[in-house]
Each structure stands twice: as C-alpha cells, then as structure tokens.
Design a protein around this motif. Structure first.
Motif, PDB file in Angstrom:
ATOM      1  N   GLU A   1       0.813  -1.211   0.000  1.00 52.41           N
ATOM      2  CA  GLU A   1       0.000   0.000   0.000  1.00 52.41           C
ATOM      3  C   GLU A   1       0.851   1.267   0.000  1.00 52.41           C
ATOM      4  N   ILE A   2       2.170   1.098   0.068  1.00 46.27           N
ATOM      5  CA  ILE A   2       3.085   2.236   0.228  1.00 46.27           C
ATOM      6  C   ILE A   2       3.760   2.553  -1.102  1.00 46.27           C
ATOM      7  N   TYR A   3       3.728   3.822  -1.470  1.00 51.04           N
ATOM      8  CA  TYR A   3       4.429   4.263  -2.679  1.00 51.04           C
ATOM      9  C   TYR A   3       5.911   4.462  -2.375  1.00 51.04           C
ATOM     10  N   LEU A   4       6.213   5.221  -1.312  1.00 51.76           N
ATOM     11  CA  LEU A   4       7.589   5.444  -0.896  1.00 51.76           C
ATOM     12  C   LEU A   4       7.668   5.413   0.623  1.00 51.76           C
ATOM     13  N   ALA A   5       8.749   4.842   1.145  1.00 50.73           N
ATOM     14  CA  ALA A   5       9.028   4.907   2.578  1.00 50.73           C
ATOM     15  C   ALA A   5      10.523   5.138   2.749  1.00 50.73           C
ATOM     16  N   GLN A   6      10.850   6.049   3.647  1.00 54.36           N
ATOM     17  CA  GLN A   6      12.243   6.427   3.872  1.00 54.36           C
ATOM     18  C   GLN A   6      12.536   6.405   5.364  1.00 54.36           C
ATOM     19  N   ILE A   7      13.721   5.950   5.720  1.00 50.78           N
ATOM     20  CA  ILE A   7      14.126   5.900   7.119  1.00 50.78           C
ATOM     21  C   ILE A   7      15.387   6.734   7.299  1.00 50.78           C
ATOM     22  N   ASP A   8      15.407   7.566   8.352  1.00 52.89           N
ATOM     23  CA  ASP A   8      16.585   8.389   8.595  1.00 52.89           C
ATOM     24  C   ASP A   8      17.498   7.724   9.614  1.00 52.89           C
ATOM     25  N   SER A   9      18.604   8.386   9.941  1.00 52.17           N
ATOM     26  CA  SER A   9      19.611   7.779  10.807  1.00 52.17           C
ATOM     27  C   SER A   9      19.138   7.640  12.239  1.00 52.17           C
ATOM     28  N   THR A  10      18.045   8.323  12.599  1.00 53.28           N
ATOM     29  CA  THR A  10      17.516   8.203  13.958  1.00 53.28           C
ATOM     30  C   THR A  10      16.438   7.126  14.062  1.00 53.28           C
ATOM     31  N   GLY A  11      16.107   6.471  12.949  1.00 53.74           N
ATOM     32  CA  GLY A  11      15.095   5.428  12.955  1.00 53.74           C
ATOM     33  C   GLY A  11      13.694   5.921  12.684  1.00 53.74           C
ATOM     34  N   LYS A  12      13.549   7.197  12.331  1.00 53.32           N
ATOM     35  CA  LYS A  12      12.233   7.732  12.026  1.00 53.32           C
ATOM     36  C   LYS A  12      11.854   7.367  10.595  1.00 53.32           C
ATOM     37  N   VAL A  13      10.624   6.890  10.429  1.00 57.99           N
ATOM     38  CA  VAL A  13      10.169   6.413   9.124  1.00 57.99           C
ATOM     39  C   VAL A  13       9.145   7.385   8.541  1.00 57.99           C
ATOM     40  N   TYR A  14       9.392   7.802   7.294  1.00 61.44           N
ATOM     41  CA  TYR A  14       8.434   8.610   6.540  1.00 61.44           C
ATOM     42  C   TYR A  14       7.729   7.695   5.549  1.00 61.44           C
ATOM     43  N   VAL A  15       6.400   7.786   5.503  1.00 60.57           N
ATOM     44  CA  VAL A  15       5.597   6.912   4.635  1.00 60.57           C
ATOM     45  C   VAL A  15       4.700   7.752   3.737  1.00 60.57           C
TER      46      VAL A  15
END
Length: 287
Positions: A208-222
């Motif tokens: 269901e996800i087009y893009l997901a990104q994770i930063d160096s602190t472990g925060k996920v953008y969906v």
C-alpha cells in the motif's frame, strides 16, 4: 528512400550521437554552468538539430562539427581543472558586489548589473535589507552568493553549545510497494519492526506504500498510494500484533549478535515465549 524515412534515420543517429557526446562531456549541474558552457551547449544543439532535419547537410560534416566542439569543450574543462590561470581566462572570476556592507558601484557597472538586478539577487537569498548583508559575490555562473551579517544569521545548536545527534543520509526502504530487504537488513532493522512503524501511519501492508524512507535516527516517513488512508485512525489490535513480532525479531537478533552462550539461550527462550503468546492471542487481534 522516402524523405520522411531519411529524417527518421538521421534523427535516431543524431540522438544517440548526442547522447554519446553528453556522456563523454560528463555531468554538471545546471546551476554551475558558466556562460561558456551555455553557449557551447546551444551551439552543439543547433548542429545536432541541423544534422537531424537538414537533408542538404552531409551527416559526416555535422558529426565532425559536433565532435570538434565536444572535444574542445572537454579539453578546456580539463585545462580549467589543472590550471588556475587558464580557468580564469576561460570562465572568468567571481566579482564582489558588496563588501563590508558597502555596495561597490564600480563593480556593478563592470559586470553590467543594475541596482534592481542586485536587489533581485539578494531577495532570492532572503536578504531584503541591504543593512543585513555583509558581502555579496557574483559567481561565474551568473548567480549572486550572499553572506549576511553575523547578527542576522539563524541561530544554530552550536551557537548555544547544545549537543545534538549527528544525522546521516536517509535511505529509501520501500519503493513502489516493494521492500528493499537487503537495504533494511544493512541498516539493522527487521521487517517486523518496519511493518509496525508503517501501520502507525495507516498502512496495512508494504504494497500500500508508494515510498518509505528511514533516517539515521530510525524515524520512518511513509507516503501511501491512497493518502486518505493515512488520515484514518490506526487500528490498535493489528498494531499490537506487529509490535509483538518486532519484539520477537529483536530478541532473535540479540541472540545472533551475542557470543555469550547463556545469554544466547536466554534470548532464544524469550523469543519462543513471545511466539507462544502471539499464537495464543492472535485470534483475538484479528479484525
């Protein structure tokens, strides 16, 4: 051969020839292009277009012309890298427009820039007041670089000695519904943990996800295919199931990482207990 077929063949040949020349010349950001680069690009483009549609022009002549311009451009670029004097001769040098807060009118006239042009360049850098500007430089690509006075610069954590955690380049871990498993494992995260994180943001499955990104602190953008679903309240029961699977995966990861046999066995035993708990309550978590 019909004339339109000649144009088709010449256009295809021109396209791949120009592509080859572009690869040879290398990459350069548009913002970094000098006036020389701009003029050279236009000239090569005109030669290429003539080679594609001008039937009276022999293709070999156009190829020779484009090749000469491309090779000379490449040689000049290489020469500019190796010699400061040659670089100044070809690309020129930056011109100071404002120094110590004072506008240098002679330099403005030298580079044919009006006061309105200067103010427009300053506004593009969020400097609306001349009194805020310490220095301004006209770069060789025609852009104006601005340094504000110290008291007008934004406050940073370093200015107040506030310790912050360094961040690194974020990574895309889901692209067009496909999970980048190797990349996720390289970053040290499990699929169970990621599923729990994306479920918090309204997704039920990776597809269901087009893009997901994770930063160096472990925060996920969906970013979901259906953005309206992200606004809906996340259901807690499936989320609890995902969190339990994450805990189990973490315990198994700890068991693999440790060399202490007693600790390893303890982690495996706890992981098995979590699995038994999941099997026991899983029927009650389904919706």
């Amino acid at each position: 051969m019909p004339e339109y077929m000649v144009i088709v063949v010449r256009s295809l040949m021109t396209f791949f020839f120009v592509l080859l020349m572009a690869r040879i010349l290398g990459k350069k950001q548009i913002a970094q292009l000098t006036f020389f680069d701009y003029i050279t690009g236009i000239t090569i483009g005109n030669m290429a277009s003539a080679m594609a549609i001008n039937a009276s022009l022999q293709p070999i002549n156009a190829v020779i012309g484009v090749t000469i311009f491309s090779v000379l451009t490449l040689l000049i670029a290489r020469g500019a890298i190796g010699s400061l004097t040659f670089r100044k001769l070809v690309e020129g040098s930056p011109t100071i427009l404002i120094k110590n807060g004072d506008v240098l009118e002679k330099n403005l006239a030298k580079v044919n820039i009006t006061f309105d042009d200067l103010m427009m360049g300053l506004r593009e850098k969020n400097a609306f007041k001349l009194s805020d500007v310490e220095a301004a430089v006209l770069e060789t690509n025609g852009k104006i670089s601005v340094m504000k006075k110290t008291e007008y610069n934004p406050l940073t954590p370093k200015d107040i000695n506030l310790p912050v955690e360094s961040e690194h380049t974020p990574s895309l871990i889901i692209i067009d519904g496909v999970l980048m498993s190797k990349r996720l494992n390289y970053l040290g995260y499990s699929e169970e943990w990621l599923l729990g994180e994306v479920m918090k943001q309204g997704a039920k499955d990776f597809k269901e996800i087009y893009l997901a990104q994770i930063d160096s602190t472990g925060k996920v953008y969906v970013d979901l295919y259906n953005d309206e679903e992200k606004q809906q309240q996340v259901k807690q029961k499936p989320l609890l199931s995902a969190q339990l699977r994450k805990i189990q995966a973490d315990l198994e990861g700890f068991a693999i990482q440790t060399n202490d046999q007693a600790a390893k066995q303890m982690y495996y035993n706890q992981s098995k207990e979590i699995q038994d708990l999941i099997n026991h309550i899983n029927p009650y978590l389904k919706e």
